[in-house]
Design an enzyme around this catalytic site. Structure first.
Site, PDB file in Angstrom:
ATOM      1  N   ASP A 184      -7.886  -7.072   0.473  1.00 32.36           N
ATOM      2  CA  ASP A 184      -7.026  -7.149   1.662  1.00 32.36           C
ATOM      3  C   ASP A 184      -7.811  -6.639   2.852  1.00 32.36           C
ATOM      4  O   ASP A 184      -8.731  -5.823   2.700  1.00 32.36           O
ATOM      5  CB  ASP A 184      -5.758  -6.308   1.501  1.00 32.36           C
ATOM      6  CG  ASP A 184      -6.025  -4.824   1.778  1.00 32.36           C
ATOM      7  OD1 ASP A 184      -5.734  -4.370   2.904  1.00 32.36           O
ATOM      8  OD2 ASP A 184      -6.546  -4.129   0.890  1.00 32.36           O
ATOM      9  N   ASP A 196       0.867  -1.177   0.000  1.00 34.13           N
ATOM     10  CA  ASP A 196       0.000   0.000   0.000  1.00 34.13           C
ATOM     11  C   ASP A 196       0.905   1.228   0.000  1.00 34.13           C
ATOM     12  O   ASP A 196       1.956   1.242   0.639  1.00 34.13           O
ATOM     13  CB  ASP A 196      -0.878  -0.045   1.257  1.00 34.13           C
ATOM     14  CG  ASP A 196      -1.983   0.989   1.240  1.00 34.13           C
ATOM     15  OD1 ASP A 196      -1.903   1.918   0.438  1.00 34.13           O
ATOM     16  OD2 ASP A 196      -2.922   0.850   2.035  1.00 34.13           O
ATOM     17  N   HIS A 217      -6.561 -20.098  12.124  1.00 36.10           N
ATOM     18  CA  HIS A 217      -7.878 -20.557  11.700  1.00 36.10           C
ATOM     19  C   HIS A 217      -8.573 -19.516  10.815  1.00 36.10           C
ATOM     20  O   HIS A 217      -9.148 -19.858   9.768  1.00 36.10           O
ATOM     21  CB  HIS A 217      -8.767 -20.862  12.900  1.00 36.10           C
ATOM     22  CG  HIS A 217     -10.209 -20.984  12.525  1.00 36.10           C
ATOM     23  ND1 HIS A 217     -10.716 -22.092  11.877  1.00 36.10           N
ATOM     24  CD2 HIS A 217     -11.250 -20.111  12.635  1.00 36.10           C
ATOM     25  CE1 HIS A 217     -12.003 -21.904  11.629  1.00 36.10           C
ATOM     26  NE2 HIS A 217     -12.346 -20.714  12.077  1.00 36.10           N
ATOM     27  N   CYS A 237     -13.733 -27.064   8.823  1.00 37.16           N
ATOM     28  CA  CYS A 237     -12.383 -26.549   8.580  1.00 37.16           C
ATOM     29  C   CYS A 237     -11.329 -27.609   8.886  1.00 37.16           C
ATOM     30  O   CYS A 237     -11.424 -28.333   9.884  1.00 37.16           O
ATOM     31  CB  CYS A 237     -12.142 -25.306   9.443  1.00 37.16           C
ATOM     32  SG  CYS A 237     -10.525 -24.538   9.182  1.00 37.16           S
ATOM     33  N   CYS A 241      -8.210 -26.403  14.093  1.00 33.73           N
ATOM     34  CA  CYS A 241      -9.443 -27.193  14.167  1.00 33.73           C
ATOM     35  C   CYS A 241      -9.154 -28.681  14.284  1.00 33.73           C
ATOM     36  O   CYS A 241      -9.930 -29.423  14.903  1.00 33.73           O
ATOM     37  CB  CYS A 241     -10.316 -26.916  12.947  1.00 33.73           C
ATOM     38  SG  CYS A 241     -11.092 -25.280  12.966  1.00 33.73           S
ATOM     39  N   CYS A 285      -8.014 -26.768   9.183  1.00 31.78           N
ATOM     40  CA  CYS A 285      -6.797 -26.084   9.613  1.00 31.78           C
ATOM     41  C   CYS A 285      -6.191 -26.781  10.825  1.00 31.78           C
ATOM     42  O   CYS A 285      -6.874 -27.528  11.544  1.00 31.78           O
ATOM     43  CB  CYS A 285      -7.095 -24.615   9.925  1.00 31.78           C
ATOM     44  SG  CYS A 285      -7.869 -24.322  11.528  1.00 31.78           S
TER      45      CYS A 285
END
Length: 385
Positions: free
Chosen positions: A262, A89, A331, A300, A305, A302
């Site tokens: 973003d 940015d 997560h 999920c 999880c 991940c």
């Protein structure tokens, strides 16, 4: 940088941004690494979540550790250990958010550092120089983020200044091999958005961002703007909606033709005890989770999880243990990348409207502790994300 458009479904687009450091599958979500780190995450973990690209910030990195120092240390990729693409940015939003600490002129923005009060000047030329020193793969033109609620005259003056700065940014970017994105402004005024898009395409950029949204106008107004703003931008270039956002914001924007996003929301929320799930966001600080043995999200896969229960994460958050912030952030990033993968697959299958309706219905109905509204979740402002 090249952009390949693979499929469309209505106005939704499935594409790939090709860069020398790797491809970016779109629609794409970029985790925010404001100060050369995605907070509470190692680069390998960010990549494992499915992220193809991350975002850094000119304002924060110019103040600490300094762009020149980063360049001496091999550039931002080597400095932080992230080998894939980085978008930076320009710093325009951050310096504008400092309010009384800034002095705006045609030359640029003079501002006081939020760290030590030292005075600095950020211009289109200096912003390009900093991003070149950082080694950004996608460089953002320096712009003025028009304030929410600006009347037509003020919005037009701000937009026209941003277009002049865009031309200076392009000139200063020179023969750099890195991509340069222009930023459309114009608040909520269709004619101004059209004029901004025309000016930017006349200058010529590798991609185009939609700026000046998610600054407090509300979702309905944002979507109304996107209904026309995306169509004003070239169809053969990527379109990036800056600072957005909540999962339902992203889904609605993808349906309106946006390719890149973003937001600090998944990482900031994770550090503050909020997890995004298929059935809506939940607040792990709540006592109802103290003995809940389910994973954060049954859908999920991940590491958080697969390995730990809501009860354990609740304990970590309430005890202010660092591991709690790490697991929650990991997560949430997986959730956002799974959301983007779902959108990409639905566009390819020609079923994005059905997929979006199903996702939003489940997500909205099941929300337990909804994320509070914020005027701008990208909002690093003068403080780190």
């Amino acid at each position: 940088m090249r952009f390949t458009l693979h499929a469309t479904d209505g106005r939704a687009r499935r594409g790939t941004v090709h860069t020398p450091r790797g491809d970016i599958a779109t629609p794409a979500f970029m985790p925010v690494g404001t100060a050369a780190t995605v907070k509470a995450m190692r680069p390998a973990e960010v990549r494992a979540s499915g992220a193809d690209i991350i975002l850094g910030n000119t304002y924060h990195l110019m103040l600490r550790p300094g762009a020149e120092r980063v360049a001496r240390l091999g550039g931002l990729h080597a400095f932080m250990g992230w080998e894939r693409p980085i978008l930076t940015d320009s710093g325009g939003y951050q310096v504008m958010s400092l309010g009384d600490l800034t002095k705006l002129s045609e030359a640029g923005v003079e501002f006081a550092s939020h760290i030590d009060g030292s005075r600095h000047m950020l211009t289109p030329e200096r912003s390009m120089d900093i991003q070149r020193l950082l080694g950004s793969d996608i460089v953002m033109a320096f712009d003025e983020c028009t304030v929410a609620g600006a009347d037509e005259a003020a919005a037009e003056a701000s937009m026209l200044r941003s277009m002049r700065w865009a031309a200076r940014s392009k000139a200063a970017h020179g023969d750099s091999p890195h991509a340069l994105f222009g930023i459309q402004q114009g608040s909520l005024y269709p004619d101004q958005r059209a004029a901004s898009a025309q000016a930017l395409t006349g200058i010529g950029f590798d991609g185009y961002a939609i700026g000046g949204l998610a600054v407090g106008e509300g979702q309905a107004a944002m979507f109304a703007c996107l209904d026309y703003a995306t169509g004003q931008l070239p169809a053969d270039k990527p379109r990036y909606l800056m600072g957005v956002g909540k999962p339902d914001d992203i889904v609605g924007a993808v349906l309106r033709g946006v390719d890149m996003f973003d937001c600090v929301l998944p990482t900031r929320s994770g550090r503050n005890g909020q997890a995004f799930t298929s059935a809506g966001p939940i607040n792990l600080r709540n006592a109802r989770f103290a003995e809940d043995q389910r994973p954060l999200d049954a859908d999920c896969a991940c590491p958080a999880c697969r390995g730990w229960s809501r009860a354990y994460v609740h304990h970590l958050i309430r005890s202010q243990e660092i591991l709690g912030a790490m697991l929650m952030t990991e997560h949430n990033l997986w959730f956002y990348q799974r959301l983007m993968a779902g959108l990409r697959g639905a566009i390819e299958a020609g079923a994005v409207e059905t997929w979006a309706s199903s996702f939003l219905g489940r997500y909205g109905r099941g929300a337990i502790d909804a994320v509070p509204p914020s005027p701008r979740f990208r909002g690093e402002g003068g403080a780190a994300n």
